[in-house]
Motif scaffolding. Sequence first.
Motif, short mmCIF file in Angstrom:
data_model
loop_
_atom_site.label_atom_id
_atom_site.label_comp_id
_atom_site.label_asym_id
_atom_site.label_seq_id
_atom_site.Cartn_x
_atom_site.Cartn_y
_atom_site.Cartn_z
N GLN A 1 -19.16 41.30 53.69
CA GLN A 1 -18.57 42.27 52.77
C GLN A 1 -17.35 41.68 52.08
O GLN A 1 -16.56 40.97 52.71
CB GLN A 1 -18.17 43.54 53.52
CG GLN A 1 -17.58 44.63 52.65
CD GLN A 1 -17.01 45.78 53.46
OE1 GLN A 1 -16.67 45.61 54.63
NE2 GLN A 1 -16.90 46.94 52.84
N ILE A 2 -17.19 41.95 50.79
CA ILE A 2 -16.00 41.51 50.06
C ILE A 2 -15.23 42.74 49.58
O ILE A 2 -15.78 43.61 48.88
CB ILE A 2 -16.34 40.63 48.85
CG1 ILE A 2 -17.01 39.33 49.31
CG2 ILE A 2 -15.07 40.31 48.05
CD1 ILE A 2 -17.33 38.37 48.16
N VAL A 3 -13.96 42.80 49.97
CA VAL A 3 -13.06 43.86 49.52
C VAL A 3 -11.92 43.19 48.76
O VAL A 3 -11.28 42.26 49.28
CB VAL A 3 -12.50 44.67 50.69
CG1 VAL A 3 -11.49 45.71 50.21
CG2 VAL A 3 -13.63 45.35 51.46
N ARG B 1 -16.26 40.21 57.07
CA ARG B 1 -15.62 40.78 55.87
C ARG B 1 -14.64 39.76 55.30
O ARG B 1 -13.92 39.08 56.03
CB ARG B 1 -14.89 42.07 56.23
CG ARG B 1 -14.14 42.70 55.06
CD ARG B 1 -13.53 44.03 55.43
NE ARG B 1 -12.54 43.92 56.51
CZ ARG B 1 -11.77 44.92 56.93
NH1 ARG B 1 -11.88 46.11 56.37
NH2 ARG B 1 -10.91 44.72 57.90
N LEU B 2 -14.61 39.66 53.99
CA LEU B 2 -13.63 38.86 53.27
C LEU B 2 -12.73 39.83 52.52
O LEU B 2 -13.19 40.59 51.66
CB LEU B 2 -14.31 37.90 52.28
CG LEU B 2 -13.42 37.16 51.29
CD1 LEU B 2 -12.45 36.23 52.02
CD2 LEU B 2 -14.26 36.38 50.29
N LEU B 3 -11.45 39.82 52.87
CA LEU B 3 -10.47 40.71 52.24
C LEU B 3 -9.55 39.86 51.39
O LEU B 3 -8.81 39.00 51.90
CB LEU B 3 -9.70 41.46 53.32
CG LEU B 3 -8.70 42.53 52.91
CD1 LEU B 3 -9.33 43.55 51.96
CD2 LEU B 3 -8.15 43.24 54.14
N ARG C 1 -5.29 27.68 54.14
CA ARG C 1 -4.44 28.70 53.53
C ARG C 1 -5.08 30.09 53.61
O ARG C 1 -5.16 30.82 52.63
CB ARG C 1 -4.09 28.32 52.10
CG ARG C 1 -3.41 26.96 51.97
CD ARG C 1 -2.70 26.78 50.66
NE ARG C 1 -3.56 26.71 49.51
CZ ARG C 1 -4.14 25.60 49.05
NH1 ARG C 1 -3.97 24.46 49.70
NH2 ARG C 1 -4.89 25.63 47.97
N ALA C 2 -5.53 30.43 54.82
CA ALA C 2 -6.17 31.71 55.06
C ALA C 2 -5.75 32.21 56.44
O ALA C 2 -5.13 31.49 57.22
CB ALA C 2 -7.69 31.58 54.98
N ALA D 1 -10.24 41.01 65.68
CA ALA D 1 -10.74 42.32 66.08
C ALA D 1 -11.81 42.86 65.14
O ALA D 1 -12.71 43.59 65.55
CB ALA D 1 -9.59 43.31 66.19
N THR D 2 -11.71 42.50 63.86
CA THR D 2 -12.67 42.99 62.86
C THR D 2 -13.43 41.86 62.17
O THR D 2 -14.16 42.12 61.21
CB THR D 2 -11.96 43.84 61.80
OG1 THR D 2 -10.89 43.06 61.20
CG2 THR D 2 -11.37 45.11 62.40
N ALA D 3 -13.25 40.64 62.63
CA ALA D 3 -13.90 39.46 62.02
C ALA D 3 -13.65 39.44 60.51
O ALA D 3 -14.56 39.26 59.70
CB ALA D 3 -15.38 39.43 62.33
N THR D 4 -12.37 39.61 60.14
CA THR D 4 -11.98 39.67 58.73
C THR D 4 -11.24 38.40 58.34
O THR D 4 -10.26 38.02 58.99
CB THR D 4 -11.09 40.89 58.48
OG1 THR D 4 -11.82 42.08 58.75
CG2 THR D 4 -10.61 40.92 57.03
#
Length: 239
Positions: free
Chosen positions: A111-113, A78-80, A25-26, A31-34
């Motif tokens: 990184q977590i946003v 990054r984890l958004l 469920r993700a 392009a940004t490894a997000t």
Amino acid sequence: MRLTAVASPADAHDAEADIVLIPGRAAFLPATATLLVADLHLGKAATFRSHGIPVPEGSAHKDLARLAMLVAATHARRLLILGDLFHARSGCTVEVFEEFTATRGLFATTQIVLVAGNHDRSVGRLPVGLGIDSVLRTHDEPPFHFVHEPGTPLPEPDRDEPFTIAGHIHPTIAVSSPAGDRLVDRCFIAEPGFLTMPAFGSFTGGRRVTATDRSRVWIARDDGVVEVTSIVRNQRSAR
């Protein structure tokens, strides 16, 4: 905008698409490894228990373990999180924060946003020690616009329409078989210029959505992502 689904999170980097829907469920943006997730609602069970409703523990632990697995499998930089990381102030116990912090330690260089959702706003300011790098109302990163609630206006109304990715709805879809059996499950649903994410948290409700002729729909499960667009369209035609 190219969307595709893969059989394993480890395949997300190699997919030839702008947005890759992955089991668990993700979604992933190569392009940004997000890594994108929405609506974890951590502490929801604790909120129920604080009001005297006997709800067992364990759902948050499993969700956080799945989150850590997805970060590792995709090598996300990054984890958004598209809103509602936490459920309510009354559910933000020491144990809930400690469990999140321990999970955060498993991918300390990622990184977590957090794009704050309506539940996050009710929780208030989060402890610095949680390791969340940024908390934003929306996040604009052309060609994408990340929000929690789908109706959130653009920061620059006159600019070209971006591709918006949102949470909040907790979408589910009903799929019927020729034998009359019916499956209702969480889903990704895409419209032109828009993608709504399924709820990541296990202890969350769902809202039944109705697909249009322009919709694409994927069943979203822990062990797979399956496109059911043609089935849903055939069901509409048969009515």
